[in-house]
Motif scaffolding. Sequence first.
Motif, short mmCIF file in Angstrom:
data_model
loop_
_atom_site.label_atom_id
_atom_site.label_comp_id
_atom_site.label_asym_id
_atom_site.label_seq_id
_atom_site.Cartn_x
_atom_site.Cartn_y
_atom_site.Cartn_z
N ALA A 7 21.67 -65.18 16.51
CA ALA A 7 21.62 -64.91 15.07
C ALA A 7 22.71 -65.68 14.33
N ARG A 58 21.83 -69.35 14.24
CA ARG A 58 20.78 -69.65 13.27
C ARG A 58 21.33 -69.70 11.85
N SER A 114 19.78 -74.07 17.52
CA SER A 114 20.45 -72.85 17.99
C SER A 114 20.96 -73.03 19.42
N GLU A 151 21.60 -61.69 21.53
CA GLU A 151 20.86 -61.81 20.28
C GLU A 151 21.80 -62.09 19.12
N ASP A 152 23.00 -61.51 19.15
CA ASP A 152 23.98 -61.77 18.09
C ASP A 152 24.41 -63.23 18.09
#
Length: 203
Positions: A163, A166, A143, A159-160
Motif C-alpha cells: 500500500a 503504491r 510496487s 499488505e501495508d
Amino acid sequence: MSSTASAKAIPVEDLGSAAQRDRRKRIIDATISLAAQGGFDAVQMRSVAEQADVALGTLYRYFPSKIHLLVSALGREFERAEAALADSPIPGETASERVIYVLRATTRGLQGNPHLTEALTRAFMFADSSVATEIHAVGMQLSSILTKAMHPERTDVTEDDVAVARVIGDVWLSSLVSWVTGRATATETAAHMERAVRMLLRD
C-alpha cells in the motif's frame, strides 16, 4: 462501445510461441524507438507496424490502440529499471534513502529522453478502463521495485508495504506528469517526490 475500446492487448504470458513473443518484442521496440524520436504524436499504428515489420492487422491483434502500446512500453522500461537495480545492492541505510535512490535513478533515466517520457506519461494519463490490465501490470511492477528497495533483505512483503509503495508510485507518476506538462521543473519534481517518500516512510 467500439471494438478498440473494448479490446485488450495480448499479455506476453498468453503468447504460446517464440515467434509470437519475438513479434511482440519487435512491436514494443518499434514503439519505444518512435516515441524516443518524436514523442506521443510520433507513435502511429501504421508507423509502428512498418518499423516492426508486421502487418497492420497483426499489430491491432496484439495491441488495440497506441495507448495500449505505450503503456506496455512503460512496463518494458520498468522491467529494464528493475533488472539494472538487481545487479548490485541498493545504497542507503534506511528504506527512505533506498527508495529515493531508486526513484532518482529511474527519473534520471526517463528525463534523459524527454520525448519518450512525454509519450509514456501522456499514455498513462489518457488510459481509460480498456487499458486497466496494462495499467495494473505497470503499477505492480513499480510496487515491486519500491518494496524491494524498502526491504531488500526480505522475500515477503506485507499488505501495508504494498500500500505504501503504491502511494509512493502514484506520487512519483503525478510528479512526472507535472514535469512533462511544464508545471514543475526537474528540481521541483525531485523535491516533491523525496518529501513524500520521507513523510510516508518516516525512518
